[in-house]
Design a protein around this motif. Structure first.
Motif, PDB file in Angstrom:
ATOM      1  N   ASP A   1     -31.316  11.381 -17.309  1.00 47.51           N
ATOM      2  CA  ASP A   1     -32.330  10.429 -17.194  1.00 47.51           C
ATOM      3  C   ASP A   1     -32.452   9.449 -17.979  1.00 47.51           C
ATOM      4  O   ASP A   1     -33.469   9.282 -18.978  1.00 47.51           O
ATOM      5  CB  ASP A   1     -33.802  11.433 -17.692  1.00 47.51           C
ATOM      6  N   LEU A   2     -31.142   9.638 -19.091  1.00 51.71           N
ATOM      7  CA  LEU A   2     -31.029   8.528 -19.741  1.00 51.71           C
ATOM      8  C   LEU A   2     -29.762   7.427 -19.497  1.00 51.71           C
ATOM      9  O   LEU A   2     -29.358   7.197 -18.604  1.00 51.71           O
ATOM     10  CB  LEU A   2     -30.018   9.153 -21.171  1.00 51.71           C
ATOM     11  N   ARG A   3     -31.411   5.876 -19.707  1.00 45.44           N
ATOM     12  CA  ARG A   3     -30.674   4.794 -19.068  1.00 45.44           C
ATOM     13  C   ARG A   3     -29.697   3.872 -20.480  1.00 45.44           C
ATOM     14  O   ARG A   3     -30.284   3.787 -21.632  1.00 45.44           O
ATOM     15  CB  ARG A   3     -32.013   3.938 -18.743  1.00 45.44           C
ATOM     16  N   THR A   4     -28.367   4.006 -20.178  1.00 45.92           N
ATOM     17  CA  THR A   4     -27.419   2.781 -20.938  1.00 45.92           C
ATOM     18  C   THR A   4     -27.488   2.021 -21.051  1.00 45.92           C
ATOM     19  O   THR A   4     -27.539   1.600 -19.746  1.00 45.92           O
ATOM     20  CB  THR A   4     -26.304   3.443 -21.578  1.00 45.92           C
ATOM     21  N   GLY A   5     -27.169   0.117 -21.742  1.00 47.88           N
ATOM     22  CA  GLY A   5     -26.914  -0.823 -21.763  1.00 47.88           C
ATOM     23  C   GLY A   5     -25.572  -1.074 -20.996  1.00 47.88           C
ATOM     24  O   GLY A   5     -25.408  -2.188 -20.041  1.00 47.88           O
ATOM     25  N   TRP A   6     -25.102  -0.984 -22.644  1.00 48.47           N
ATOM     26  CA  TRP A   6     -23.644  -1.447 -22.020  1.00 48.47           C
ATOM     27  C   TRP A   6     -22.440  -0.450 -22.471  1.00 48.47           C
ATOM     28  O   TRP A   6     -21.649  -0.918 -21.093  1.00 48.47           O
ATOM     29  CB  TRP A   6     -23.896  -1.808 -23.941  1.00 48.47           C
ATOM     30  N   LYS A   7     -22.696   1.295 -22.611  1.00 46.22           N
ATOM     31  CA  LYS A   7     -21.798   1.478 -22.443  1.00 46.22           C
ATOM     32  C   LYS A   7     -22.354   3.011 -22.000  1.00 46.22           C
ATOM     33  O   LYS A   7     -23.140   3.510 -22.555  1.00 46.22           O
ATOM     34  CB  LYS A   7     -21.060   1.798 -24.387  1.00 46.22           C
ATOM     35  N   ASP A   8     -21.362   3.713 -21.739  1.00 46.35           N
ATOM     36  CA  ASP A   8     -21.704   4.818 -20.994  1.00 46.35           C
ATOM     37  C   ASP A   8     -21.791   5.777 -22.071  1.00 46.35           C
ATOM     38  O   ASP A   8     -20.740   5.840 -23.337  1.00 46.35           O
ATOM     39  CB  ASP A   8     -20.806   5.694 -20.107  1.00 46.35           C
ATOM     40  N   THR A   9     -22.640   7.265 -21.859  1.00 44.61           N
ATOM     41  CA  THR A   9     -22.591   8.015 -22.671  1.00 44.61           C
ATOM     42  C   THR A   9     -21.423   9.628 -22.902  1.00 44.61           C
ATOM     43  O   THR A   9     -20.417   9.010 -21.820  1.00 44.61           O
ATOM     44  CB  THR A   9     -23.805   8.939 -22.699  1.00 44.61           C
ATOM     45  N   HIS A  10     -20.309   9.565 -24.068  1.00 42.31           N
ATOM     46  CA  HIS A  10     -19.803  10.512 -24.138  1.00 42.31           C
ATOM     47  C   HIS A  10     -19.729  11.944 -24.173  1.00 42.31           C
ATOM     48  O   HIS A  10     -20.434  12.522 -25.043  1.00 42.31           O
ATOM     49  CB  HIS A  10     -18.358   9.787 -24.744  1.00 42.31           C
ATOM     50  N   TYR A  11     -20.095  12.703 -23.552  1.00 41.21           N
ATOM     51  CA  TYR A  11     -20.349  14.360 -23.550  1.00 41.21           C
ATOM     52  C   TYR A  11     -18.937  14.555 -22.377  1.00 41.21           C
ATOM     53  O   TYR A  11     -18.605  14.658 -21.545  1.00 41.21           O
ATOM     54  CB  TYR A  11     -20.881  13.818 -22.703  1.00 41.21           C
ATOM     55  N   LYS A  12     -17.921  15.964 -23.679  1.00 46.82           N
ATOM     56  CA  LYS A  12     -17.604  17.336 -22.175  1.00 46.82           C
ATOM     57  C   LYS A  12     -17.949  18.189 -23.144  1.00 46.82           C
ATOM     58  O   LYS A  12     -18.169  18.835 -24.174  1.00 46.82           O
ATOM     59  CB  LYS A  12     -16.211  16.288 -23.286  1.00 46.82           C
ATOM     60  N   PRO A  13     -18.313  18.515 -21.623  1.00 45.82           N
ATOM     61  CA  PRO A  13     -19.315  19.948 -22.081  1.00 45.82           C
ATOM     62  C   PRO A  13     -18.151  20.945 -22.003  1.00 45.82           C
ATOM     63  O   PRO A  13     -16.477  20.893 -21.862  1.00 45.82           O
ATOM     64  CB  PRO A  13     -19.178  20.896 -20.324  1.00 45.82           C
ATOM     65  N   PRO A  14     -18.329  22.166 -22.616  1.00 44.89           N
ATOM     66  CA  PRO A  14     -17.334  23.646 -23.051  1.00 44.89           C
ATOM     67  C   PRO A  14     -16.523  24.522 -21.488  1.00 44.89           C
ATOM     68  O   PRO A  14     -16.746  23.698 -20.924  1.00 44.89           O
ATOM     69  CB  PRO A  14     -18.248  24.832 -24.153  1.00 44.89           C
ATOM     70  N   ARG A  15     -15.111  24.522 -21.888  1.00 43.27           N
ATOM     71  CA  ARG A  15     -14.714  25.194 -21.262  1.00 43.27           C
ATOM     72  C   ARG A  15     -15.508  26.301 -20.649  1.00 43.27           C
ATOM     73  O   ARG A  15     -16.006  26.902 -19.966  1.00 43.27           O
ATOM     74  CB  ARG A  15     -13.352  25.197 -21.462  1.00 43.27           C
ATOM     75  N   ARG A  16     -15.798  26.991 -21.667  1.00 42.11           N
ATOM     76  CA  ARG A  16     -16.484  28.408 -21.426  1.00 42.11           C
ATOM     77  C   ARG A  16     -17.765  28.983 -22.744  1.00 42.11           C
ATOM     78  O   ARG A  16     -17.914  27.611 -23.590  1.00 42.11           O
ATOM     79  CB  ARG A  16     -15.632  29.496 -22.408  1.00 42.11           C
ATOM     80  N   SER A  17     -19.018  28.462 -21.644  1.00 40.84           N
ATOM     81  CA  SER A  17     -19.962  28.737 -22.394  1.00 40.84           C
ATOM     82  C   SER A  17     -20.897  29.673 -22.319  1.00 40.84           C
ATOM     83  O   SER A  17     -20.094  30.303 -20.707  1.00 40.84           O
ATOM     84  CB  SER A  17     -21.040  27.552 -21.807  1.00 40.84           C
TER      85      SER A  17
END
Length: 180
Positions: free
Chosen positions: A139-155
Protein backbone atom coordinates in the motif's frame (compact mmCIF):
# COMPACT_ATOMS: atom_id res chain seq x y z
CA UNK A 1 -35.86 -9.87 3.18
CA UNK A 2 -32.17 -10.51 3.97
CA UNK A 3 -29.72 -11.87 1.50
CA UNK A 4 -27.92 -15.16 2.20
CA UNK A 5 -24.61 -13.33 2.70
CA UNK A 6 -26.12 -11.21 5.51
CA UNK A 7 -27.07 -14.36 7.44
CA UNK A 8 -23.51 -15.74 7.46
CA UNK A 9 -21.25 -14.76 10.38
CA UNK A 10 -18.06 -12.96 9.36
CA UNK A 11 -14.92 -15.05 9.75
CA UNK A 12 -11.90 -13.78 11.66
CA UNK A 13 -8.31 -13.52 10.44
CA UNK A 14 -5.15 -14.65 12.19
CA UNK A 15 -4.44 -10.97 12.97
CA UNK A 16 -7.79 -10.75 14.80
CA UNK A 17 -6.96 -13.91 16.75
CA UNK A 18 -3.45 -12.63 17.61
CA UNK A 19 -4.86 -9.30 18.80
CA UNK A 20 -7.38 -11.10 21.04
CA UNK A 21 -4.66 -13.27 22.59
CA UNK A 22 -2.51 -10.18 23.18
CA UNK A 23 -5.43 -8.38 24.85
CA UNK A 24 -6.15 -11.35 27.11
CA UNK A 25 -2.50 -11.61 28.15
CA UNK A 26 -2.43 -7.89 28.95
CA UNK A 27 -5.64 -8.17 31.00
CA UNK A 28 -4.11 -11.02 33.01
CA UNK A 29 -0.82 -9.13 33.52
CA UNK A 30 -2.76 -6.08 34.75
CA UNK A 31 -4.78 -8.23 37.18
CA UNK A 32 -8.17 -7.88 35.48
CA UNK A 33 -8.69 -11.65 35.13
CA UNK A 34 -7.45 -14.71 37.05
CA UNK A 35 -5.11 -17.36 35.65
CA UNK A 36 -7.96 -19.86 35.30
CA UNK A 37 -10.17 -17.31 33.55
CA UNK A 38 -7.32 -16.40 31.18
CA UNK A 39 -6.83 -20.08 30.26
CA UNK A 40 -10.53 -20.54 29.54
CA UNK A 41 -10.76 -17.32 27.51
CA UNK A 42 -7.55 -18.12 25.58
CA UNK A 43 -9.06 -21.46 24.59
CA UNK A 44 -12.18 -19.69 23.32
CA UNK A 45 -10.13 -17.10 21.41
CA UNK A 46 -7.83 -19.69 19.82
CA UNK A 47 -10.72 -21.89 18.68
CA UNK A 48 -12.97 -19.01 17.55
CA UNK A 49 -13.88 -18.78 13.89
CA UNK A 50 -16.26 -15.78 13.90
CA UNK A 51 -16.14 -12.26 15.33
CA UNK A 52 -19.00 -13.12 17.68
CA UNK A 53 -17.07 -16.03 19.17
CA UNK A 54 -13.94 -13.97 19.66
CA UNK A 55 -15.98 -11.13 21.19
CA UNK A 56 -17.37 -13.55 23.79
CA UNK A 57 -13.79 -14.31 24.89
CA UNK A 58 -13.09 -10.57 25.31
CA UNK A 59 -16.36 -9.57 27.00
CA UNK A 60 -16.00 -7.34 30.11
CA UNK A 61 -12.30 -6.61 29.51
CA UNK A 62 -11.21 -2.97 29.75
CA UNK A 63 -10.64 -1.29 26.41
CA UNK A 64 -7.00 -1.22 25.31
CA UNK A 65 -5.20 1.58 23.53
CA UNK A 66 -5.15 -0.22 20.18
CA UNK A 67 -6.51 2.77 18.29
CA UNK A 68 -3.82 5.25 19.23
CA UNK A 69 -1.60 6.70 16.56
CA UNK A 70 1.80 8.19 17.30
CA UNK A 71 3.23 10.73 14.90
CA UNK A 72 6.85 11.64 14.29
CA UNK A 73 7.10 14.78 12.18
CA UNK A 74 9.76 17.16 10.92
CA UNK A 75 9.58 19.82 8.22
CA UNK A 76 13.27 19.41 7.39
CA UNK A 77 16.27 17.66 8.83
CA UNK A 78 16.48 14.08 9.99
CA UNK A 79 14.08 11.80 11.79
CA UNK A 80 15.90 9.02 13.62
CA UNK A 81 14.62 6.41 16.07
CA UNK A 82 16.88 3.60 17.26
CA UNK A 83 17.78 1.55 20.29
CA UNK A 84 15.15 0.27 22.70
CA UNK A 85 11.81 2.02 22.18
CA UNK A 86 8.14 1.00 22.21
CA UNK A 87 6.57 0.73 18.79
CA UNK A 88 2.94 1.87 18.82
CA UNK A 89 0.23 -0.04 16.95
CA UNK A 90 -0.01 2.82 14.41
CA UNK A 91 3.01 4.99 13.63
CA UNK A 92 2.83 7.94 11.25
CA UNK A 93 6.06 9.49 9.97
CA UNK A 94 5.86 12.87 8.21
CA UNK A 95 8.74 14.77 6.63
CA UNK A 96 8.70 17.33 3.84
CA UNK A 97 12.49 17.36 3.36
CA UNK A 98 15.15 15.23 4.94
CA UNK A 99 16.06 11.68 5.79
CA UNK A 100 14.19 9.16 7.90
CA UNK A 101 15.80 6.23 9.69
CA UNK A 102 13.68 3.92 11.82
CA UNK A 103 15.63 1.12 13.48
CA UNK A 104 13.17 -1.43 14.86
CA UNK A 105 15.80 -4.13 15.50
CA UNK A 106 15.87 -3.53 19.29
CA UNK A 107 12.40 -2.04 19.60
CA UNK A 108 9.71 -3.45 21.86
CA UNK A 109 6.65 -4.68 19.94
CA UNK A 110 3.51 -4.73 22.07
CA UNK A 111 1.27 -5.64 19.14
CA UNK A 112 1.59 -8.55 16.69
CA UNK A 113 0.81 -6.19 13.79
CA UNK A 114 2.25 -2.68 13.40
CA UNK A 115 1.16 -0.21 10.72
CA UNK A 116 3.67 2.44 9.65
CA UNK A 117 2.37 5.23 7.44
CA UNK A 118 5.00 7.28 5.63
CA UNK A 119 4.18 10.75 4.30
CA UNK A 120 7.49 11.87 2.82
CA UNK A 121 8.20 14.61 0.30
CA UNK A 122 11.86 14.33 -0.66
CA UNK A 123 14.77 12.50 0.88
CA UNK A 124 15.28 8.86 1.51
CA UNK A 125 14.02 6.56 4.21
CA UNK A 126 15.56 3.48 5.75
CA UNK A 127 13.70 1.04 7.99
CA UNK A 128 15.58 -1.75 9.77
CA UNK A 129 13.25 -4.49 11.00
CA UNK A 130 13.87 -7.46 13.33
CA UNK A 131 15.25 -10.63 11.74
CA UNK A 132 11.98 -12.51 12.17
CA UNK A 133 9.65 -9.71 11.03
CA UNK A 134 7.23 -10.13 8.15
CA UNK A 135 7.12 -7.00 6.01
CA UNK A 136 4.40 -5.82 3.65
CA UNK A 137 4.53 -2.58 1.67
CA UNK A 138 1.93 -3.13 -1.04
CA UNK A 139 0.00 0.00 0.00
CA UNK A 140 3.01 2.32 -0.33
CA UNK A 141 2.91 4.71 -3.29
CA UNK A 142 6.22 5.98 -4.60
CA UNK A 143 6.59 8.88 -7.01
CA UNK A 144 10.10 8.54 -8.33
CA UNK A 145 12.08 5.49 -7.17
CA UNK A 146 11.02 2.00 -6.26
CA UNK A 147 11.32 0.52 -2.79
CA UNK A 148 14.40 -1.59 -2.17
CA UNK A 149 13.65 -4.71 -0.11
CA UNK A 150 15.27 -8.12 -0.07
CA UNK A 151 13.36 -10.62 2.08
CA UNK A 152 15.45 -13.01 4.17
CA UNK A 153 16.21 -16.44 2.75
CA UNK A 154 15.22 -18.10 5.97
CA UNK A 155 12.75 -16.65 8.38
CA UNK A 156 11.65 -17.79 11.79
CA UNK A 157 7.95 -17.78 12.66
CA UNK A 158 6.55 -15.62 15.42
CA UNK A 159 7.95 -12.23 14.50
CA UNK A 160 5.95 -9.04 14.25
CA UNK A 161 4.06 -8.20 11.08
CA UNK A 162 4.99 -4.73 9.83
CA UNK A 163 2.77 -3.11 7.21
CA UNK A 164 4.14 0.00 5.52
CA UNK A 165 1.81 2.34 3.64
CA UNK A 166 1.62 5.98 2.62
CA UNK A 167 3.26 8.17 0.00
CA UNK A 168 6.87 8.91 -0.90
CA UNK A 169 7.61 11.70 -3.35
CA UNK A 170 11.22 11.93 -4.50
CA UNK A 171 13.32 9.45 -2.61
CA UNK A 172 13.81 5.77 -2.01
CA UNK A 173 12.71 3.54 0.80
CA UNK A 174 15.18 0.87 1.81
CA UNK A 175 13.94 -1.91 4.10
CA UNK A 176 16.39 -4.37 5.58
CA UNK A 177 16.36 -7.09 8.24
CA UNK A 178 18.69 -6.77 11.21
CA UNK A 179 21.70 -9.05 11.11
CA UNK A 180 21.88 -9.69 14.83
Amino acid sequence: MTSPSEDLPSLISEDDRDAAVQRLQEAYAEGHISHEEMDERLHRALTATTHGEIASALVSLPQGNEGTTSTIAAAGGRIKRRGVWRVPRFLKVESAFGRVHLDLSQAVFEHPVVDIELQLGTGRAKITVPRDAVVGFEDLRTGWKDTHYKPPRRSRPGGPKIRISGTMGYGRLKIRHARR
